[in-house]
Enzyme design. Sequence first.
Site, PDB file in Angstrom:
ATOM      1  N   ASP A  91       0.851  -1.196   0.000  1.00  0.00           N
ATOM      2  CA  ASP A  91       0.000   0.000   0.000  1.00  0.00           C
ATOM      3  C   ASP A  91       0.884   1.243   0.000  1.00  0.00           C
ATOM      4  O   ASP A  91       1.889   1.307   0.711  1.00  0.00           O
ATOM      5  CB  ASP A  91      -0.924  -0.003   1.229  1.00  0.00           C
ATOM      6  N   ILE A  92       0.486   2.207  -0.779  1.00  0.00           N
ATOM      7  CA  ILE A  92       1.277   3.433  -0.926  1.00  0.00           C
ATOM      8  C   ILE A  92       1.240   4.293   0.347  1.00  0.00           C
ATOM      9  O   ILE A  92       2.134   5.108   0.576  1.00  0.00           O
ATOM     10  CB  ILE A  92       0.764   4.224  -2.160  1.00  0.00           C
ATOM     11  N   ASN A 123     -12.903  -3.074   2.685  1.00  0.00           N
ATOM     12  CA  ASN A 123     -13.799  -1.930   2.833  1.00  0.00           C
ATOM     13  C   ASN A 123     -14.801  -2.005   1.690  1.00  0.00           C
ATOM     14  O   ASN A 123     -14.404  -2.036   0.523  1.00  0.00           O
ATOM     15  CB  ASN A 123     -13.018  -0.619   2.748  1.00  0.00           C
ATOM     16  N   GLU A 148     -12.275   3.419  -1.275  1.00  0.00           N
ATOM     17  CA  GLU A 148     -11.863   4.532  -2.150  1.00  0.00           C
ATOM     18  C   GLU A 148     -11.595   4.059  -3.570  1.00  0.00           C
ATOM     19  O   GLU A 148     -11.785   4.815  -4.527  1.00  0.00           O
ATOM     20  CB  GLU A 148     -10.606   5.204  -1.588  1.00  0.00           C
ATOM     21  N   VAL A 149     -11.085   2.842  -3.697  1.00  0.00           N
ATOM     22  CA  VAL A 149     -10.780   2.306  -5.032  1.00  0.00           C
ATOM     23  C   VAL A 149     -11.804   1.215  -5.334  1.00  0.00           C
ATOM     24  O   VAL A 149     -11.867   0.199  -4.619  1.00  0.00           O
ATOM     25  CB  VAL A 149      -9.342   1.747  -5.102  1.00  0.00           C
ATOM     26  N   HIS A 151     -10.516  -5.381  -3.261  1.00  0.00           N
ATOM     27  CA  HIS A 151      -9.181  -5.677  -2.735  1.00  0.00           C
ATOM     28  C   HIS A 151      -9.299  -5.913  -1.234  1.00  0.00           C
ATOM     29  O   HIS A 151     -10.229  -5.426  -0.583  1.00  0.00           O
ATOM     30  CB  HIS A 151      -8.203  -4.525  -3.010  1.00  0.00           C
ATOM     31  N   HIS A 170      -7.083  -5.640   2.361  1.00  0.00           N
ATOM     32  CA  HIS A 170      -5.903  -5.112   3.059  1.00  0.00           C
ATOM     33  C   HIS A 170      -5.344  -6.226   3.937  1.00  0.00           C
ATOM     34  O   HIS A 170      -6.087  -6.817   4.743  1.00  0.00           O
ATOM     35  CB  HIS A 170      -6.292  -3.926   3.944  1.00  0.00           C
TER      36      HIS A 170
HETATM   37  P1  AMP Z   1      -9.804   1.370   0.121  1.00  0.00           P
HETATM   38  O1  AMP Z   1     -10.047   2.597   0.926  1.00  0.00           O
HETATM   39  O2  AMP Z   1     -10.166   0.099   0.826  1.00  0.00           O
HETATM   40  O3  AMP Z   1     -10.427   1.474  -1.266  1.00  0.00           O
HETATM   41  O4  AMP Z   1      -8.237   1.273  -0.047  1.00  0.00           O
HETATM   42  C1  AMP Z   1      -7.537   1.760  -1.149  1.00  0.00           C
HETATM   43  C2  AMP Z   1      -6.086   1.661  -0.780  1.00  0.00           C
HETATM   44  O5  AMP Z   1      -5.310   1.778  -1.956  1.00  0.00           O
HETATM   45  C3  AMP Z   1      -5.604   2.770   0.183  1.00  0.00           C
HETATM   46  O6  AMP Z   1      -5.081   2.179   1.365  1.00  0.00           O
HETATM   47  C4  AMP Z   1      -4.555   3.503  -0.634  1.00  0.00           C
HETATM   48  O7  AMP Z   1      -3.467   3.948   0.169  1.00  0.00           O
HETATM   49  C5  AMP Z   1      -4.126   2.455  -1.643  1.00  0.00           C
HETATM   50  N1  AMP Z   1      -3.579   2.969  -2.894  1.00  0.00           N
HETATM   51  C6  AMP Z   1      -4.110   3.920  -3.706  1.00  0.00           C
HETATM   52  N2  AMP Z   1      -3.329   4.109  -4.784  1.00  0.00           N
HETATM   53  C7  AMP Z   1      -2.290   3.253  -4.681  1.00  0.00           C
HETATM   54  C8  AMP Z   1      -1.140   2.973  -5.458  1.00  0.00           C
HETATM   55  N3  AMP Z   1      -0.904   3.621  -6.611  1.00  0.00           N
HETATM   56  N4  AMP Z   1      -0.256   2.025  -5.033  1.00  0.00           N
HETATM   57  C9  AMP Z   1      -0.491   1.371  -3.866  1.00  0.00           C
HETATM   58  N5  AMP Z   1      -1.565   1.584  -3.077  1.00  0.00           N
HETATM   59  C10 AMP Z   1      -2.441   2.518  -3.462  1.00  0.00           C
END
Ligand code: AMP
Length: 107
Positions: free
Chosen positions: A30-31, A85, A93-94, A98, A100
């Site tokens: 995770d970034i 999530n 958010e994405v 996925h 974690h």
């Molecule tokens: P969620 O809130 O469950 O959708 O988590 C999305 C996760 O993706 C967050 O923890 C972000 O920090 C992570 N994230 C977003 N962009 C990237 C990226 N380019 N590389 C790695 N992790 C990312």
Amino acid sequence: MEKSIFTKIMDKEIPARFEYEDEHVIVIHDIAPKAPIHLLIIPRKPIPTLMDVQEEDLPLIGHIHRVAQKLAEKLNVKGFRLINNCGKEGGQEVFHIHYHFLAGFQE
Ligand code: AMP
């Protein structure tokens, strides 16, 4: 459908630190880590949310759990959290499903 950021990472259009990959999933760091070890287990299939998982996807969801076991062994951690999530109200958010994988907390 527009490619998610995770599909762009799979297609090597965006860089990421890979920890593992196979024909069904990728695992990246995770970034913005929320734990000493914070990985994302991401299916190659771009299912938007857990609510979109269908009967036919259940082997894939099971596979994610097997990958979590493998990661624990590979990284030599005794415990971890596996978190999904789901939906905006669930903090997602994405919108490419996925999980974690969080580990390395103090005993
Ligand atoms: P969620 O809130 O469950 O959708 O988590 C999305 C996760 O993706 C967050 O923890 C972000 O920090 C992570 N994230 C977003 N962009 C990237 C990226 N380019 N590389 C790695 N992790 C990312």
